[in-house]
Write an enzyme that holds these catalytic residues in place. Structure first.
Site, PDB file in Angstrom:
ATOM      1  N   SER A  85      34.619  42.042  28.184  1.00  0.00           N
ATOM      2  CA  SER A  85      34.308  41.012  27.175  1.00  0.00           C
ATOM      3  C   SER A  85      32.818  40.777  26.931  1.00  0.00           C
ATOM      4  CB  SER A  85      34.984  39.696  27.533  1.00  0.00           C
ATOM      5  OG  SER A  85      36.365  39.831  27.336  1.00  0.00           O
ATOM      6  N   CYS A 101      30.653  41.498  35.943  1.00  0.00           N
ATOM      7  CA  CYS A 101      30.767  41.278  37.392  1.00  0.00           C
ATOM      8  C   CYS A 101      29.416  41.227  38.086  1.00  0.00           C
ATOM      9  CB  CYS A 101      31.546  42.424  38.023  1.00  0.00           C
ATOM     10  SG  CYS A 101      33.064  42.800  37.165  1.00  0.00           S
ATOM     11  N   GLY A 129      30.839  36.763  35.604  1.00  0.00           N
ATOM     12  CA  GLY A 129      31.439  36.037  36.719  1.00  0.00           C
ATOM     13  C   GLY A 129      30.694  36.392  37.992  1.00  0.00           C
ATOM     14  N   ASN A 282      33.620  40.631  42.924  1.00  0.00           N
ATOM     15  CA  ASN A 282      33.533  39.766  41.734  1.00  0.00           C
ATOM     16  C   ASN A 282      34.713  38.776  41.749  1.00  0.00           C
ATOM     17  OD1 ASN A 282      35.601  41.578  41.239  1.00  0.00           O
ATOM     18  ND2 ASN A 282      35.248  41.539  39.054  1.00  0.00           N
ATOM     19  N   PRO A 283      34.794  37.867  40.774  1.00  0.00           N
ATOM     20  CA  PRO A 283      35.813  36.811  40.824  1.00  0.00           C
ATOM     21  C   PRO A 283      37.270  37.276  40.913  1.00  0.00           C
ATOM     22  CG  PRO A 283      34.146  36.205  39.247  1.00  0.00           C
ATOM     23  CD  PRO A 283      33.810  37.602  39.690  1.00  0.00           C
ATOM     24  N   CYS A 284      37.612  38.342  40.250  1.00  0.00           N
ATOM     25  CA  CYS A 284      39.035  38.729  40.313  1.00  0.00           C
ATOM     26  C   CYS A 284      39.324  39.769  41.381  1.00  0.00           C
ATOM     27  CB  CYS A 284      39.497  39.193  38.949  1.00  0.00           C
ATOM     28  SG  CYS A 284      39.272  37.911  37.687  1.00  0.00           S
ATOM     29  N   GLU A 286      38.365  42.947  41.908  1.00  0.00           N
ATOM     30  CA  GLU A 286      38.470  44.397  41.701  1.00  0.00           C
ATOM     31  C   GLU A 286      37.147  45.130  41.880  1.00  0.00           C
ATOM     32  OE1 GLU A 286      38.652  42.109  39.415  1.00  0.00           O
ATOM     33  OE2 GLU A 286      37.607  42.693  37.575  1.00  0.00           O
ATOM     34  N   THR A 433      41.941  42.822  32.786  1.00  0.00           N
ATOM     35  CA  THR A 433      41.977  42.921  31.310  1.00  0.00           C
ATOM     36  C   THR A 433      42.716  41.742  30.671  1.00  0.00           C
ATOM     37  OG1 THR A 433      44.015  44.279  31.074  1.00  0.00           O
ATOM     38  CG2 THR A 433      41.960  45.457  31.476  1.00  0.00           C
ATOM     39  N   GLY A 434      42.453  40.554  31.187  1.00  0.00           N
ATOM     40  CA  GLY A 434      43.097  39.344  30.680  1.00  0.00           C
ATOM     41  C   GLY A 434      42.956  39.178  29.170  1.00  0.00           C
TER      42      GLY A 434
HETATM   43  O1  CDP Z   1      39.600  41.130  29.652  1.00  0.00           O
HETATM   44  P1  CDP Z   1      38.205  40.717  29.993  1.00  0.00           P
HETATM   45  O2  CDP Z   1      37.174  41.793  29.781  1.00  0.00           O
HETATM   46  O3  CDP Z   1      37.805  39.450  29.296  1.00  0.00           O
HETATM   47  O4  CDP Z   1      38.132  40.334  31.548  1.00  0.00           O
HETATM   48  P2  CDP Z   1      39.097  40.656  32.792  1.00  0.00           P
HETATM   49  O5  CDP Z   1      39.361  42.122  32.864  1.00  0.00           O
HETATM   50  O6  CDP Z   1      40.271  39.746  32.766  1.00  0.00           O
HETATM   51  O7  CDP Z   1      38.183  40.250  34.020  1.00  0.00           O
HETATM   52  C1  CDP Z   1      37.173  41.127  34.486  1.00  0.00           C
HETATM   53  C2  CDP Z   1      36.106  40.367  35.195  1.00  0.00           C
HETATM   54  O8  CDP Z   1      35.394  39.560  34.256  1.00  0.00           O
HETATM   55  C3  CDP Z   1      36.558  39.373  36.235  1.00  0.00           C
HETATM   56  O9  CDP Z   1      36.863  39.929  37.469  1.00  0.00           O
HETATM   57  C4  CDP Z   1      35.337  38.494  36.319  1.00  0.00           C
HETATM   58  O10 CDP Z   1      34.327  39.134  37.071  1.00  0.00           O
HETATM   59  C5  CDP Z   1      34.920  38.399  34.870  1.00  0.00           C
HETATM   60  N1  CDP Z   1      35.470  37.186  34.188  1.00  0.00           N
HETATM   61  C6  CDP Z   1      34.749  35.999  34.201  1.00  0.00           C
HETATM   62  O11 CDP Z   1      33.675  35.967  34.766  1.00  0.00           O
HETATM   63  N2  CDP Z   1      35.219  34.865  33.582  1.00  0.00           N
HETATM   64  C7  CDP Z   1      36.402  34.875  32.972  1.00  0.00           C
HETATM   65  N3  CDP Z   1      36.840  33.754  32.385  1.00  0.00           N
HETATM   66  C8  CDP Z   1      37.179  36.059  32.949  1.00  0.00           C
HETATM   67  C9  CDP Z   1      36.681  37.209  33.565  1.00  0.00           C
END
Ligand code: CDP
Length: 584
Positions: A85, A101, A129, A282-284, A286, A433-434
């Protein structure tokens, strides 16, 4: 800033209505009055042009910038690949921070702690994050030399990070996300394990306990293990490993927190040990990183590579080509990104880590009529990730020949073992990949679908209703589709208990809750086998799962070579992000 004007003949992006909503709300560049300055085509061209522009400084690129920008554009609008993102939001803008990250060190002094709070705020503001290990902080009640007082310990400092995060909405678009890690041999570990047990406590943190090999062995043998003061490494106590493990399991059963990471295993795979030890992810979870390191991620959408004409239903050549282009893209992102601190710029430039992963795996299984919980699916997972890993390595090698290896290469494990040279210290990571999966209209990461049809709460209470398109098509083909059936599916989420449907459909169209927990874990392990960094995966458990079930999942995660695990027992926490009618 964008260096190439928008060509008139660019194809439109293939985005659905949900993706439009998300893009308009958070991704399109906006003017001071909030009105959009670009449309969806403009967004992808801005990103493609900015990332392709980096090519110019490497005199010997095989691509002309405009040609490469078009290739990057096609890659994204065809939903074959999307960068994380922050890259979509900030590439070609004055902010220009493109990585998702970060990991920041937290040293054992007031200066270092509050520096970390400030650095985290800057990173959150830019859409990234942050992960931290609090293991270097002296334990609660330890003496503070300069004042004669006593220390308040890691958990109380985490609350300061949490409050600061609350105040900084990430770049106005993402809420701050943090990972907090504590080593299992830190004297405050019990307080840490229970630190999120009260509702709303440390809401901006995911927490994980860093389990050591020593600890795992002590659990197996039923022994005590040492608690160590991080300042002088003195043993300051001993406690039963089995008791701590049981507490961990109980808390995860109650609320999903904390998760666990196998920190020694993560460090065995640290490609640049000469630059330091990995303390956090990182926060999630991975992406394990060194202190002050950042990483940008990107994901291939597997659903697009379904090819009914191919012998095994997959366009392998297309996937390979995409991986090569994606690696070039992600390597350029490193140069295009502006990092909030010089220390981060230095570390990122030294290692040049990228994290290519995937999404749409569950969709691909639906398209191929392979049940997620089957040996065939595990084999396919391995074959896909082996391909992505192998091709990303060969792409990184080719880039090293073109641009030189990552500067820390000579002292890295690759340099020492004469493997390589590579352009990037790591190439693969599987992200959640939320949001990307909403933009691409596919299933997220390697997760099974949460529900075949469901309503999703996103941003400000808005509701999106979605039914999986492959499921709908299969139902229509089988002559089983009807409005009343779809209503039932939306209510239940799953078709496992809709007995009137053919078994073949019910076996293939499984959802997260239909799948035995052990299959979730086996799938995570299958992907981890071919992933440099880690794999984002939740092991979903039914509400009636026991603590022993979680204990077994943890044991198996250790045995199967995972780098960590997150479990989630259905309904154990209020306010699930995704909800089905009945289940929530
Ligand atoms: O899909 P997107 O690229 O938005 O993010 P994701 O794959 O769901 O999350 C990847 C990483 O982005 C997470 O592990 C965090 O390090 C960071 N992240 C964040 O800092 N804040 C969020 N609200 C969502 C993701």
């Amino acid at each position: 800033m964008t260096t190439l004007p928008l060509p008139v003949d660019l194809p439109e992006a293939a985005v659905n209505a949900n993706a439009q909503v998300v893009l308009a709300k958070r991704y399109l560049m906006k003017g001071p009055d909030g009105s959009p300055l670009e449309d969806v085509r403009g967004l992808f061209w801005r990103v493609a042009a900015a990332i392709a522009a980096e090519e110019a400084k490497y005199g010997n690129s095989p691509f002309a910038p405009e040609d490469l920008a078009r290739r990057f554009y096609d890659l994204m609008v065809g939903m074959r690949f999307l960068p994380n993102s922050p890259t979509l939001m900030n590439a070609g803008t004055p902010l220009g921070q493109l990585a998702a990250c970060f990991v920041l060190p937290v040293g054992d002094s007031m200066e270092e702690i509050f520096d970390a709070v400030k650095f985290a705020a800057l990173i959150h503001k830019s859409g990234g994050g942050t992960g931290f290990s609090f293991s270097r902080l002296r334990p609660k009640k330890a003496r503070v030399g300069s004042t004669g007082g006593v220390a308040s310990g890691p958990v109380s400092f985490m609350r300061i990070f949490n409050t600061a995060t609350e105040q900084v909405k990430q770049g106005g678009t993402r809420r701050g996300a943090n990972m907090g890690i504590l080593r299992v041999d830190h004297p405050d570990i019990l307080e840490f394990i229970t630190c999120k047990e009260r509702e709303n406590e440390l809401q901006n943190f995911n927490i994980s306990v860093a389990l050591t090999e020593r600890f795992m062995q002590a659990v197996e043998k039923g022994e005590d293990y040492d608690l160590i003061d991080p300042r002088d490494k003195a043993v300051v106590g001993r406690q039963s490993a089995a008791d701590v493990f049981s507490l961990l399991v109980r808390k995860a059963w109650e609320s999903g927190d904390p998760g666990i990471v196998f920190i020694d295993r993560i460090n065995r795979d640290n490609p640049t040990p000469a630059l330091g030890e990995i303390e956090s992810t990182n926060p999630c979870g991975e992406q394990p990183l060194l202190p002050y390191e950042a990483c940008n991620l990107g994901s291939v959408n597997l659903a697009v590579f379904h090819d009914p004409a191919a012998p095994d239903g997959i366009d392998w050549a297309g996937l390979t080509e995409t991986v090569h282009l994606a690696v070039r893209f992600l390597d350029n992102v490193i140069d295009a990104s502006r990092y909030p601190l010089d220390q981060i710029t230095d570390m990122v430039q030294a290692n040049r880590k990228i994290g290519l992963g995937l999404m749409g795996f569950a969709d691909l299984l639906y398209l191929l009529h392979i049940p997620y919980d089957s040996t065939e699916a595990l084999k396919l997972a391995e074959r896909i990730m082996d391909t992505i890993q192998g091709e990303s390595k060969s792409a990184s090698k080719a880039l090293a020949a073109e641009r030189g290896p990552f500067p820390a290469y000579p002292d890295s494990i690759f340099g020492k073992r004469n493997l390589g040279p590579y352009r990037n210290a790591t190439t693969t990571t599987i992200a959640p990949t939320g949001t990307l999966s909403i933009i691409a209209g596919c299933s997220s990461g390697i997760e099974p679908l949460f529900a075949l049809a469901f309503s999703r709460h996103v941003m400000d209470g808005e509701k999106l209703v979605e039914a999986n398109v492959h499921f709908v098509n299969a139902m229509k083909e089988a002559g089983a589709y009807s409005d009343s059936l779809m209503e039932e599916v939306t209510r239940k989420g799953s078709i496992a208990h809709i007995g009137m449907l053919p078994d073949a459909l019910r076996e293939v169209f499984v959802t997260a809750m239909d799948i035995e927990p052990v299959w979730h874990l086996k799938m995570q392990a299958a992907f981890q086998k071919y992933t440099d960094n880690a794999v984002s995966k939740t092991v979903n458990l039914p509400n009636d799962a026991t603590q022993d079930d979680i204990r077994e999942i943890y044991r198996l995660a250790y045995e199967l070579g995972c780098k960590g695990v997150t479990v989630y027992r259905d309904g154990c926490k209020a306010g699930q992000v995704l909800c089905t009618g009945d289940g929530a």
